[in-house]
Design a protein around this motif. Sequence first.
Motif, mmCIF file in Angstrom:
data_model
loop_
_atom_site.group_PDB
_atom_site.id
_atom_site.type_symbol
_atom_site.label_atom_id
_atom_site.label_comp_id
_atom_site.label_asym_id
_atom_site.label_seq_id
_atom_site.Cartn_x
_atom_site.Cartn_y
_atom_site.Cartn_z
ATOM 1 N N VAL A 105 -2.867 -5.883 -3.097
ATOM 2 C CA VAL A 105 -2.553 -4.463 -3.190
ATOM 3 C C VAL A 105 -3.749 -3.647 -2.714
ATOM 4 N N ALA B 42 -1.900 -4.176 -13.517
ATOM 5 C CA ALA B 42 -3.011 -4.368 -12.569
ATOM 6 C C ALA B 42 -3.577 -5.786 -12.632
ATOM 7 N N GLY C 177 -5.985 -0.449 -2.487
ATOM 8 C CA GLY C 177 -6.409 0.521 -3.521
ATOM 9 C C GLY C 177 -5.605 1.793 -3.691
ATOM 10 N N LEU D 198 -6.459 -7.086 -6.087
ATOM 11 C CA LEU D 198 -6.377 -5.629 -6.080
ATOM 12 C C LEU D 198 -7.606 -5.137 -5.327
ATOM 13 N N SER E 53 -1.465 2.983 -5.165
ATOM 14 C CA SER E 53 -0.721 1.785 -5.580
ATOM 15 C C SER E 53 -1.456 1.137 -6.748
ATOM 16 N N ALA E 54 -2.793 1.173 -6.697
ATOM 17 C CA ALA E 54 -3.581 0.617 -7.788
ATOM 18 C C ALA E 54 -3.372 1.427 -9.063
ATOM 19 N N SER E 55 -3.341 2.772 -8.938
ATOM 20 C CA SER E 55 -3.162 3.550 -10.173
ATOM 21 C C SER E 55 -1.755 3.403 -10.723
ATOM 22 N N ASN F 8 0.854 -1.205 0.000
ATOM 23 C CA ASN F 8 0.000 0.000 0.000
ATOM 24 C C ASN F 8 0.878 1.238 0.000
ATOM 25 N N GLU G 291 -1.905 0.223 -12.624
ATOM 26 C CA GLU G 291 -2.712 0.458 -13.816
ATOM 27 C C GLU G 291 -1.850 1.119 -14.893
ATOM 28 N N THR H 156 -10.548 -2.887 -3.714
ATOM 29 C CA THR H 156 -11.290 -1.694 -4.121
ATOM 30 C C THR H 156 -11.313 -0.655 -3.006
#
Length: 384
Positions: A338, A353, A340, A359, A343-345, A307, A348, A361
């Motif tokens: 992971v 991703a 949200g 991943l 770190s998710a973007s 994170n 992406e 939400t």
Amino acid sequence: MKLRSLETLEVGGRRVLLRADLNVPLEGGAVADDFRIRSSLPTLRELLDRGASRVVVCSHLGRPKGEPNPKYSLAPVARRLAELLGEEVPLAPGSAGPVPEGARVALLENLRFDPGEEKNDLAFAKALAALADRYVNDAFGAAHRAHASVAAVAGLLPAAAGRLLEREVEVLSGLLEAPARPFVAVVGGAKVSDKLGVLENLLARVDRLLVGGGMCFTFFRARGHGVGRSLLEEGQVESVARLIEGAGDRLMLPSDVVVAAAPEAGANTRTVAASAIPDDLAGYDIGPETARAYAREIRAARTVFWNGPMGVFEVEEFAAGTRAVAEAVALGGAYSVVGGGDSASALERLGLAGKVGHLSTGGGASLEMLEGRELPGLAPLWIG
Ligand code: AMP
């Protein structure tokens, strides 16, 4: 403990209120990233397949602070949801109806347009409950909020957890209960004050905790180093010093950092030892030696939780540390989870991703779960 599961809920011929987390980024009046909408589809489809007479979907979006504001309307979300679902999704004019007639699925307007939502107000919860015969909560991203649509309403109708909520809780509790070892956690981001609780709880469970991002400078200060003009939370230095003391060699901090005068594109950058940050500069990324060491730890792990970015990853000059971590997390052999948000973007943006195990939400909700807290949205749904 288990959440009351969707299969135990009789939904055939019934109206179902589905709390989803459709809080997505908008750009120019359209949905910029539909990850959360796509993640909500399996539960919605299951309810329809099982013969629900109508599904009334509800969600918040942004922070309109208890009053209607067209900037935060769910209209673009209704359009995207209809496209993905392949059927009409009319938008109700208000947060608690009236529900437009004629379609199997309808979306209520932003819950936070009503001041009752964030106050967990019983009257607002009753207005929501009056729209349906059953309640399903699938909004993991809002599970850490004691708001009417996740907390109060759950006691007013026969209720169950949706598939997404169930999966998120299963994965995150699995990390706390029985992770395959070595278990490595990587935590970054701007502020240590937001994440101190999760760092403490993780330290008791992981084999390695790797710290990066703006928060590591409070660690450097706690170790007695100067940090120049880097992000620093003076008020947290003592707590961080105690954390370091109890952590032993499970805690890893950056050995080098990338410094500059400002986190801007085209900035003059330099790599220095973590203990030698010049007074007039600030650290904006972990250095290459640290990135290699962190990637090695991640690749040796069997379970990874990540994170928070390792630096100001939005600016290319300071993105290398986050990229190295993202690649190691996504392409290593470990089961990766992971949390949200940023770190998710980052994943992406790197096209990675789809390569992680799970991943989440919910950034805030996943951190609160890993902190070991009871989430208000889950409390009414536990059985046994
Ligand atoms: P968070 O929301 O706490 O996960 O923080 C994410 C933000 O932290 C991102 O926007 C990053 O640009 C920022 N960030 C990461 N590292 C640093 C740093 N060294 N100095 C300032 N900001 C940082």
